[in-house]
Scaffold this motif. Structure first.
Motif, PDB file in Angstrom:
ATOM      1  N   GLY A   1     -11.507 -31.170  33.449  1.00 17.51           N
ATOM      2  CA  GLY A   1     -11.809 -30.307  32.297  1.00 17.51           C
ATOM      3  C   GLY A   1     -10.596 -29.625  31.685  1.00 17.51           C
ATOM      4  O   GLY A   1     -10.734 -28.722  30.864  1.00 17.51           O
ATOM      5  N   LYS A   2      -9.381 -30.071  32.071  1.00 14.59           N
ATOM      6  CA  LYS A   2      -8.169 -29.472  31.500  1.00 14.59           C
ATOM      7  C   LYS A   2      -7.766 -30.228  30.241  1.00 14.59           C
ATOM      8  O   LYS A   2      -8.018 -31.431  30.122  1.00 14.59           O
ATOM      9  N   HIS A   3      -7.097 -29.526  29.316  1.00 16.61           N
ATOM     10  CA  HIS A   3      -6.400 -30.199  28.226  1.00 16.61           C
ATOM     11  C   HIS A   3      -5.042 -30.646  28.785  1.00 16.61           C
ATOM     12  O   HIS A   3      -4.500 -29.979  29.671  1.00 16.61           O
ATOM     13  N   VAL A   4      -4.515 -31.757  28.256  1.00 13.31           N
ATOM     14  CA  VAL A   4      -3.276 -32.300  28.843  1.00 13.31           C
ATOM     15  C   VAL A   4      -2.243 -32.615  27.765  1.00 13.31           C
ATOM     16  O   VAL A   4      -2.559 -33.199  26.726  1.00 13.31           O
ATOM     17  N   LEU A   5      -1.017 -32.206  28.057  1.00 18.91           N
ATOM     18  CA  LEU A   5       0.147 -32.606  27.252  1.00 18.91           C
ATOM     19  C   LEU A   5       1.020 -33.454  28.159  1.00 18.91           C
ATOM     20  O   LEU A   5       1.448 -32.985  29.224  1.00 18.91           O
ATOM     21  N   VAL A   6       1.296 -34.691  27.755  1.00 19.24           N
ATOM     22  CA  VAL A   6       2.051 -35.591  28.638  1.00 19.24           C
ATOM     23  C   VAL A   6       3.402 -35.929  27.995  1.00 19.24           C
ATOM     24  O   VAL A   6       3.497 -36.047  26.770  1.00 19.24           O
ATOM     25  N   GLU A   7       4.427 -36.012  28.841  1.00 17.98           N
ATOM     26  CA  GLU A   7       5.746 -36.405  28.319  1.00 17.98           C
ATOM     27  C   GLU A   7       5.692 -37.845  27.798  1.00 17.98           C
ATOM     28  O   GLU A   7       4.880 -38.660  28.251  1.00 17.98           O
ATOM     29  N   LYS A   8       6.557 -38.151  26.860  1.00 19.80           N
ATOM     30  CA  LYS A   8       6.673 -39.529  26.405  1.00 19.80           C
ATOM     31  C   LYS A   8       7.237 -40.383  27.536  1.00 19.80           C
ATOM     32  O   LYS A   8       7.976 -39.837  28.374  1.00 19.80           O
ATOM     33  N   PRO A   9       6.952 -41.664  27.629  1.00 19.38           N
ATOM     34  CA  PRO A   9       5.911 -42.378  26.891  1.00 19.38           C
ATOM     35  C   PRO A   9       4.543 -42.026  27.484  1.00 19.38           C
ATOM     36  O   PRO A   9       4.469 -41.678  28.665  1.00 19.38           O
ATOM     37  N   LEU A  10       3.477 -42.130  26.667  1.00 19.76           N
ATOM     38  CA  LEU A  10       2.154 -41.834  27.212  1.00 19.76           C
ATOM     39  C   LEU A  10       1.972 -42.618  28.519  1.00 19.76           C
ATOM     40  O   LEU A  10       1.460 -42.089  29.502  1.00 19.76           O
ATOM     41  N   ALA A  11       2.386 -43.888  28.523  1.00 21.72           N
ATOM     42  CA  ALA A  11       2.241 -44.741  29.716  1.00 21.72           C
ATOM     43  C   ALA A  11       3.205 -45.912  29.589  1.00 21.72           C
ATOM     44  O   ALA A  11       3.856 -46.077  28.559  1.00 21.72           O
ATOM     45  N   THR A  12       3.282 -46.721  30.632  1.00 21.90           N
ATOM     46  CA  THR A  12       4.108 -47.937  30.552  1.00 21.90           C
ATOM     47  C   THR A  12       3.246 -49.194  30.582  1.00 21.90           C
ATOM     48  O   THR A  12       3.777 -50.299  30.789  1.00 21.90           O
ATOM     49  N   THR A  13       1.937 -49.031  30.395  1.00 21.92           N
ATOM     50  CA  THR A  13       1.061 -50.192  30.148  1.00 21.92           C
ATOM     51  C   THR A  13      -0.026 -49.743  29.181  1.00 21.92           C
ATOM     52  O   THR A  13      -0.428 -48.568  29.189  1.00 21.92           O
ATOM     53  N   VAL A  14      -0.516 -50.686  28.390  1.00 18.04           N
ATOM     54  CA  VAL A  14      -1.634 -50.377  27.490  1.00 18.04           C
ATOM     55  C   VAL A  14      -2.853 -49.994  28.326  1.00 18.04           C
ATOM     56  O   VAL A  14      -3.610 -49.085  27.959  1.00 18.04           O
ATOM     57  N   ALA A  15      -3.044 -50.642  29.472  1.00 19.19           N
ATOM     58  CA  ALA A  15      -4.196 -50.336  30.333  1.00 19.19           C
ATOM     59  C   ALA A  15      -4.199 -48.856  30.716  1.00 19.19           C
ATOM     60  O   ALA A  15      -5.231 -48.182  30.636  1.00 19.19           O
ATOM     61  N   ASP A  16      -3.035 -48.339  31.136  1.00 15.94           N
ATOM     62  CA  ASP A  16      -2.947 -46.920  31.516  1.00 15.94           C
ATOM     63  C   ASP A  16      -3.199 -46.024  30.304  1.00 15.94           C
ATOM     64  O   ASP A  16      -3.885 -44.999  30.405  1.00 15.94           O
ATOM     65  N   ALA A  17      -2.625 -46.389  29.167  1.00 18.98           N
ATOM     66  CA  ALA A  17      -2.770 -45.547  27.966  1.00 18.98           C
ATOM     67  C   ALA A  17      -4.228 -45.489  27.518  1.00 18.98           C
ATOM     68  O   ALA A  17      -4.745 -44.419  27.175  1.00 18.98           O
ATOM     69  N   VAL A  18      -4.907 -46.642  27.562  1.00 20.24           N
ATOM     70  CA  VAL A  18      -6.320 -46.681  27.173  1.00 20.24           C
ATOM     71  C   VAL A  18      -7.136 -45.805  28.134  1.00 20.24           C
ATOM     72  O   VAL A  18      -8.003 -45.035  27.714  1.00 20.24           O
ATOM     73  N   ALA A  19      -6.833 -45.896  29.434  1.00 17.83           N
ATOM     74  CA  ALA A  19      -7.577 -45.097  30.427  1.00 17.83           C
ATOM     75  C   ALA A  19      -7.433 -43.605  30.137  1.00 17.83           C
ATOM     76  O   ALA A  19      -8.383 -42.829  30.275  1.00 17.83           O
ATOM     77  N   MET A  20      -6.239 -43.193  29.714  1.00 16.44           N
ATOM     78  CA  MET A  20      -6.007 -41.756  29.436  1.00 16.44           C
ATOM     79  C   MET A  20      -6.729 -41.313  28.168  1.00 16.44           C
ATOM     80  O   MET A  20      -7.351 -40.253  28.140  1.00 16.44           O
ATOM     81  N   VAL A  21      -6.670 -42.147  27.125  1.00 22.70           N
ATOM     82  CA  VAL A  21      -7.346 -41.795  25.869  1.00 22.70           C
ATOM     83  C   VAL A  21      -8.856 -41.723  26.109  1.00 22.70           C
ATOM     84  O   VAL A  21      -9.542 -40.806  25.645  1.00 22.70           O
ATOM     85  N   ARG A  22      -9.376 -42.667  26.888  1.00 21.62           N
ATOM     86  CA  ARG A  22     -10.821 -42.648  27.201  1.00 21.62           C
ATOM     87  C   ARG A  22     -11.200 -41.396  27.990  1.00 21.62           C
ATOM     88  O   ARG A  22     -12.247 -40.799  27.761  1.00 21.62           O
ATOM     89  N   ALA A  23     -10.345 -41.026  28.954  1.00 13.89           N
ATOM     90  CA  ALA A  23     -10.656 -39.835  29.769  1.00 13.89           C
ATOM     91  C   ALA A  23     -10.703 -38.593  28.880  1.00 13.89           C
ATOM     92  O   ALA A  23     -11.542 -37.709  29.091  1.00 13.89           O
ATOM     93  N   ALA A  24      -9.821 -38.525  27.883  1.00 14.49           N
ATOM     94  CA  ALA A  24      -9.834 -37.369  26.966  1.00 14.49           C
ATOM     95  C   ALA A  24     -11.123 -37.369  26.151  1.00 14.49           C
ATOM     96  O   ALA A  24     -11.766 -36.317  25.989  1.00 14.49           O
ATOM     97  N   GLU A  25     -11.527 -38.541  25.676  1.00 12.50           N
ATOM     98  CA  GLU A  25     -12.759 -38.627  24.871  1.00 12.50           C
ATOM     99  C   GLU A  25     -13.979 -38.257  25.722  1.00 12.50           C
ATOM    100  O   GLU A  25     -14.832 -37.485  25.302  1.00 12.50           O
ATOM    101  N   ARG A  26     -14.017 -38.848  26.937  1.00 15.00           N
ATOM    102  CA  ARG A  26     -15.159 -38.637  27.838  1.00 15.00           C
ATOM    103  C   ARG A  26     -15.343 -37.157  28.160  1.00 15.00           C
ATOM    104  O   ARG A  26     -16.452 -36.668  28.263  1.00 15.00           O
ATOM    105  N   ASN A  27     -14.232 -36.443  28.282  1.00 17.78           N
ATOM    106  CA  ASN A  27     -14.307 -35.032  28.682  1.00 17.78           C
ATOM    107  C   ASN A  27     -14.184 -34.075  27.506  1.00 17.78           C
ATOM    108  O   ASN A  27     -14.172 -32.857  27.701  1.00 17.78           O
ATOM    109  N   ASN A  28     -14.058 -34.644  26.296  1.00 15.90           N
ATOM    110  CA  ASN A  28     -13.910 -33.831  25.094  1.00 15.90           C
ATOM    111  C   ASN A  28     -12.766 -32.820  25.243  1.00 15.90           C
ATOM    112  O   ASN A  28     -12.930 -31.626  25.000  1.00 15.90           O
TER     113      ASN A  28
END
Ligand SMILES: NC(=O)c1ccc[n+]([C@@H]2O[C@H](COP(=O)([O-])OP(=O)(O)OC[C@H]3O[C@@H](n4cnc5c(N)ncnc54)[C@H](O)[C@@H]3O)[C@@H](O)[C@H]2O)c1
Length: 343
Positions: free
Chosen positions: A89-116
């Motif tokens: 339930g935390k908001h997150v600010l992540v250092e660049k790069p968001l990730a080093t794979t598209v799979a990881d980046a998609v997982a993070m964007v989905r987690a943000a959406e899922r938890n609003n």
């Protein structure tokens, strides 16, 4: 929250994470409550200096009442901490790069959406006045429609061999394209359609770092083509740690930005010298870069969306992975397809 201050924490308090902690500790709307690092001595030293607590593990941050967590672990180690914090339930600010794979980046964007919850990326160049002014100039039509451009951001060989302990698990493309691919995309306001890239591992493996010496990527945007160059083998004698240059040509003119020479010139009767910025002064990021943190704090307290959403990070990760796949296959790669693979 302590009073009307937003509770914050930082995961990974190395060179850059410690600066996130500094920004939260100094910002009058934030309260730095916790820091965590895989190296407990490191976390303890930062906690003592900034008068906050060192968390024994990630769960202690997840269970705390902080609202915003910065994640500044090495490039390849963002996903677990980011998803765990969003799911807590935390908001997150992540250092660049968001990730080093598209799979990881998609997982993070989905987690943000899922938890609003907000997911934002710390990208200092977006807050630099010269880049902001350059974007305003292009967006207001001063150079007409952008046609083609060139972007260089490279580091001296000192960065992968001395500064970073994890250079073999990244590369100049993962470390530096997140800046340039993000700001060129933002300046022209277009999405990347196809990426063709070349890269070689010739010199760095001889120095014990399994990473590309350079990557050159030609990116076709909707209506503009930009060549991105990045390297980790700029010789130590170069008068700055970072080489940075961009140019963009349009139907009515061109813009250029040259930030390569960040030292100063010394001319005397006996000698001419260009003085390099010292490591401590160079990698102490400019105060304006702290706006990445202050912006997310303000959005949580006042409502509104962070200036740099997770979707921007995902778009750039897809461009970089496309470059990697293009090097491997010799073929152009479409970033959107890489994202679709994880739909
Ligand atoms: N904006 C910039 O100009 C800039 C410059 C350098 C680095 N960075 C980015 O900042 C991030 C960190 O880079 P750095 O140079 O500070 O690296 P660093 O190695 O100095 O610091 C990373 C810290 O994370 C800790 N760590 C490693 N794995 C961990 C884990 N799983 N959980 C918790 N802590 C962990 C390490 O012990 C270390 O203290 C990277 O994403 C990097 O690309 C940004």
């Amino acid at each position: 929250m302590a009073g009307d201050r937003l509770g914050t924490a930082v995961i990974g308090v190395g060179l850059i994470g410690e600066q996130h902690a500094d920004v939260y500790a100094a910002y009058h709307r934030a309260n730095l409550a916790l820091v965590y690092d895989a190296n407990p001595q490191r976390a303890q030293a930062v906690a003592e200096r900034l008068d906050c607590r060192a968390a024994p593990d990630l769960a202690a941050i997840a269970d705390s009442d902080v609202a915003l967590v910065s994640v500044a672990t090495p490039d390849f180690a963002h996903r677990d901490a980011v998803v765990a914090m969003l799911d807590a339930g935390k908001h997150v600010l992540v250092e660049k790069p968001l990730a080093t794979t598209v799979a990881d980046a998609v997982a993070m964007v989905r987690a943000a959406e899922r938890n609003n919850r907000h997911l934002s990326i710390s990208l200092g160049n977006r807050w630099s006045e010269d880049i902001q002014d350059l974007r305003d100039c292009v967006q207001s039509g001063e150079i007409g429609d952008p046609i083609f451009g060139f972007s260089r951001l490279s580091d001296t060989v000192w960065v992968p061999t001395q500064m970073l302990s994890w250079g073999s698990e990244s590369g100049p493309h993962w470390f530096l394209y997140p800046h340039t691919m993000d700001y060129m995309r933002w300046i022209i306001g277009q999405e990347a359609k196809r990426v063709y890239a070349r890269g070689e591992k010739r010199l760095l493996p001889q120095k014990g770092v399994d990473a590309y010496d350079y990557v050159q990527a030609m990116v076709e945007f909707e209506n503009c083509t930009i060549t991105f160059e990045t390297s980790w083998i700029v010789p130590e004698g170069y008068p700055a740690i970072v080489e940075q240059y961009l140019s963009l040509y349009g139907t009515k003119g061109k813009v250029t930005l040259d930030r390569s020479n960040r030292g100063f010139a010394l001319d005397t009767e006996e000698r001419q010298l260009t003085i390099r910025p010292k490591m401590w002064s160079y990698f102490k990021t400019p105060d304006s870069w702290g706006n990445s943190m202050r912006n997310v704090v303000d959005c949580i307290l006042d409502g509104g969306e962070p200036a740099i959403p997770g979707s921007d990070g995902l778009a750039v990760v897809a461009m970089i992975e496309a470059a990697e796949r293009s090097i491997e296959t010799g073929q152009p790669v479409e970033p959107a397809r890489l994202i679709q693979e994880h739909a």
